[in-house]
Design an enzyme around this catalytic site. Sequence first.
Site, PDB file in Angstrom:
ATOM      1  N   CYS A 132       0.812  -1.220   0.000  1.00  0.00           N
ATOM      2  CA  CYS A 132       0.000   0.000   0.000  1.00  0.00           C
ATOM      3  C   CYS A 132       0.848   1.273   0.000  1.00  0.00           C
ATOM      4  O   CYS A 132       0.337   2.357  -0.272  1.00  0.00           O
ATOM      5  CB  CYS A 132      -0.928   0.021   1.210  1.00  0.00           C
ATOM      6  SG  CYS A 132      -2.008  -1.391   1.271  1.00  0.00           S
ATOM      7  N   HIS A 272      -3.722   6.891   3.322  1.00  0.00           N
ATOM      8  CA  HIS A 272      -4.062   5.589   2.728  1.00  0.00           C
ATOM      9  C   HIS A 272      -5.488   5.225   3.143  1.00  0.00           C
ATOM     10  O   HIS A 272      -5.849   5.291   4.315  1.00  0.00           O
ATOM     11  CB  HIS A 272      -3.066   4.542   3.219  1.00  0.00           C
ATOM     12  CG  HIS A 272      -3.385   3.168   2.755  1.00  0.00           C
ATOM     13  ND1 HIS A 272      -3.765   2.896   1.461  1.00  0.00           N
ATOM     14  CD2 HIS A 272      -3.395   1.967   3.407  1.00  0.00           C
ATOM     15  CE1 HIS A 272      -3.986   1.606   1.336  1.00  0.00           C
ATOM     16  NE2 HIS A 272      -3.776   1.023   2.499  1.00  0.00           N
ATOM     17  N   ASN A 302     -10.078  -0.579   0.287  1.00  0.00           N
ATOM     18  CA  ASN A 302      -8.612  -0.469   0.248  1.00  0.00           C
ATOM     19  C   ASN A 302      -8.118  -0.978  -1.104  1.00  0.00           C
ATOM     20  O   ASN A 302      -8.218  -2.163  -1.400  1.00  0.00           O
ATOM     21  CB  ASN A 302      -8.030  -1.303   1.399  1.00  0.00           C
ATOM     22  CG  ASN A 302      -6.515  -1.246   1.466  1.00  0.00           C
ATOM     23  OD1 ASN A 302      -5.865  -0.720   0.562  1.00  0.00           O
ATOM     24  ND2 ASN A 302      -5.968  -1.788   2.530  1.00  0.00           N
TER      25      ASN A 302
HETATM   26  N1  ACO Z   1     -18.320  -9.444   9.344  1.00  0.00           N
HETATM   27  C1  ACO Z   1     -18.723  -9.772  10.587  1.00  0.00           C
HETATM   28  N2  ACO Z   1     -17.897 -10.119  11.566  1.00  0.00           N
HETATM   29  C2  ACO Z   1     -16.586 -10.115  11.297  1.00  0.00           C
HETATM   30  C3  ACO Z   1     -16.080  -9.788  10.029  1.00  0.00           C
HETATM   31  C4  ACO Z   1     -17.013  -9.450   9.024  1.00  0.00           C
HETATM   32  N3  ACO Z   1     -16.629  -9.111   7.783  1.00  0.00           N
HETATM   33  N4  ACO Z   1     -14.739  -9.870  10.057  1.00  0.00           N
HETATM   34  C5  ACO Z   1     -14.392 -10.237  11.305  1.00  0.00           C
HETATM   35  N5  ACO Z   1     -15.506 -10.395  12.054  1.00  0.00           N
HETATM   36  C6  ACO Z   1     -15.617 -10.785  13.438  1.00  0.00           C
HETATM   37  C7  ACO Z   1     -14.395 -11.515  13.920  1.00  0.00           C
HETATM   38  O1  ACO Z   1     -14.493 -12.896  13.599  1.00  0.00           O
HETATM   39  C8  ACO Z   1     -14.474 -11.281  15.422  1.00  0.00           C
HETATM   40  O2  ACO Z   1     -15.378 -12.199  15.965  1.00  0.00           O
HETATM   41  P1  ACO Z   1     -15.067 -12.933  17.366  1.00  0.00           P
HETATM   42  O3  ACO Z   1     -14.961 -11.815  18.361  1.00  0.00           O
HETATM   43  O4  ACO Z   1     -16.250 -13.801  17.553  1.00  0.00           O
HETATM   44  O5  ACO Z   1     -13.780 -13.648  17.147  1.00  0.00           O
HETATM   45  C9  ACO Z   1     -15.121  -9.896  15.536  1.00  0.00           C
HETATM   46  O6  ACO Z   1     -15.707  -9.622  14.238  1.00  0.00           O
HETATM   47  C10 ACO Z   1     -14.160  -8.787  15.854  1.00  0.00           C
HETATM   48  O7  ACO Z   1     -13.019  -8.923  15.029  1.00  0.00           O
HETATM   49  P2  ACO Z   1     -11.789  -7.991  15.234  1.00  0.00           P
HETATM   50  O8  ACO Z   1     -10.640  -8.521  14.458  1.00  0.00           O
HETATM   51  O9  ACO Z   1     -11.620  -7.740  16.695  1.00  0.00           O
HETATM   52  O10 ACO Z   1     -12.310  -6.630  14.574  1.00  0.00           O
HETATM   53  P3  ACO Z   1     -11.563  -5.277  14.518  1.00  0.00           P
HETATM   54  O11 ACO Z   1     -12.321  -4.252  15.271  1.00  0.00           O
HETATM   55  O12 ACO Z   1     -10.105  -5.393  14.796  1.00  0.00           O
HETATM   56  O13 ACO Z   1     -11.711  -4.897  12.955  1.00  0.00           O
HETATM   57  C11 ACO Z   1     -10.502  -4.975  10.893  1.00  0.00           C
HETATM   58  C12 ACO Z   1     -11.197  -5.782  12.000  1.00  0.00           C
HETATM   59  C13 ACO Z   1     -11.527  -4.113  10.191  1.00  0.00           C
HETATM   60  C14 ACO Z   1      -9.873  -5.927   9.900  1.00  0.00           C
HETATM   61  C15 ACO Z   1      -9.416  -4.067  11.538  1.00  0.00           C
HETATM   62  O14 ACO Z   1      -8.633  -4.832  12.407  1.00  0.00           O
HETATM   63  C16 ACO Z   1      -8.555  -3.398  10.517  1.00  0.00           C
HETATM   64  O15 ACO Z   1      -8.997  -2.551   9.767  1.00  0.00           O
HETATM   65  N6  ACO Z   1      -7.237  -3.701  10.499  1.00  0.00           N
HETATM   66  C17 ACO Z   1      -6.304  -3.062   9.579  1.00  0.00           C
HETATM   67  C18 ACO Z   1      -6.527  -3.615   8.222  1.00  0.00           C
HETATM   68  C19 ACO Z   1      -5.733  -2.877   7.176  1.00  0.00           C
HETATM   69  O16 ACO Z   1      -5.697  -1.681   7.138  1.00  0.00           O
HETATM   70  N7  ACO Z   1      -5.134  -3.657   6.309  1.00  0.00           N
HETATM   71  C20 ACO Z   1      -4.532  -3.169   5.161  1.00  0.00           C
HETATM   72  C21 ACO Z   1      -3.123  -2.734   5.363  1.00  0.00           C
HETATM   73  S1  ACO Z   1      -2.523  -2.069   3.897  1.00  0.00           S
HETATM   74  C22 ACO Z   1      -1.941  -3.242   2.771  1.00  0.00           C
HETATM   75  O17 ACO Z   1      -0.763  -3.365   2.573  1.00  0.00           O
HETATM   76  C23 ACO Z   1      -2.884  -4.078   1.970  1.00  0.00           C
END
Ligand code: ACO
Length: 345
Positions: A132, A272, A302
């Site tokens: 990214c 980003h 993203n």
């Molecule tokens: N729909 C419903 N529930 C979901 C989903 C979904 N799509 N995805 C995950 N969950 C659930 C999980 O299973 C978890 O359930 P559990 O508590 O029963 O285990 C619950 O939701 C909470 O999951 P978390 O991982 O705690 O959610 P979080 O608040 O951390 O959000 C997210 C997850 C959106 C992925 C966040 O962590 C994030 O944005 N991280 C950064 C991602 C990013 O920017 N990546 C790109 C980097 S750049 C690159 O190089 C590509």
Amino acid sequence: MSPAATPKFKNPRAKYNFQGRSCSITGVGSYVPAKVLTNTDLEKMVDTSDEWITTRTGIKERRLAAQNEFTSDLAAQAAGRALQQAGLTAQQLDLIVVATITPDMPFPSTACLVQDKLGAHRAAAFDVQAACSGFIYGLEIAQQFIMSRTYDTVLVIGAEKLSSIVDWEDRNTCVLFGDGAGAAVLQNRPNAHGLLTAVMGADGQKADLLFMPGGGSRCPASAESVASRLHFLRMEGKETFKNAVQAMQTAAEEALRRCEIDISRIKCIIPHQANRRIIDAVVERLGARPEQLFVNLHRYGNTSAASVAIALDEAVASGRIHRGDLILLVVFGAGLTWGAAVIEW
Ligand code: ACO
């Protein structure tokens, strides 16, 4: 010196005595595929909801490239628009840099395929892989060639067909990503400033937070690797989130420090576009005002290396940026990698 004659910022490049040479963005363009995939569509594919995706990420929809539409096609479309805005033909390009983690194929580079599609026969061409953060890495590479007088006109493209490496059965990741491309033409523009500074950083110790295990020399494609779903991206969401906020804040502060400008002087901040909560946390830590921000992730999700490139083009097209404005780009990605750039438009 009277207050009116006081320079409005320091250009860190000036200390190298570039004798009036600058690296300016003279044209931008972007392209996203026609097909829209909404959160409601995703509800029918995996166990998720519009409410979960919206509150956790801010994303409402993303674009998907057609089966016969590849990263080089998206890149060439965006590039054509950037060249048009710059008033240049492809034959005038000296160098093409494509930032991508989803090349058409491992080799040749997507940049070579784009060179052919544009008919930019004079240009050297290569890819840069910084996930990214790739677009800012590309801007800095272009800047180095222009300031060293090696080249006058460089095309930098961020382009991705992430839908080809997303596991559409994994709700943790498939809701986050989309396809698209953005491009910028960089040229020596005398008596201007342009790209003032670009910070680049990396931490390979955290490579396993966000990666694709299969398809390289460590794990070449086999029936087994495909069955084990190793050719899809994998991510530790929570850790990636924390690292993103910290790295983007540090990179942005370093870029501003080098130019000796306060965040309040920045007309438009383009972060980003990965997650609205990451963006809000970074903006708060930087002490910026929400109205300085440009955000379009609700429409595209993203798009990795294409993300800030598309946003930059849309910010210009919507009248948010004018000649002379100070712009801050700040990015984060797999690697881990990060970067920030200050531009006088
Ligand atoms: N729909 C419903 N529930 C979901 C989903 C979904 N799509 N995805 C995950 N969950 C659930 C999980 O299973 C978890 O359930 P559990 O508590 O029963 O285990 C619950 O939701 C909470 O999951 P978390 O991982 O705690 O959610 P979080 O608040 O951390 O959000 C997210 C997850 C959106 C992925 C966040 O962590 C994030 O944005 N991280 C950064 C991602 C990013 O920017 N990546 C790109 C980097 S750049 C690159 O190089 C590509």
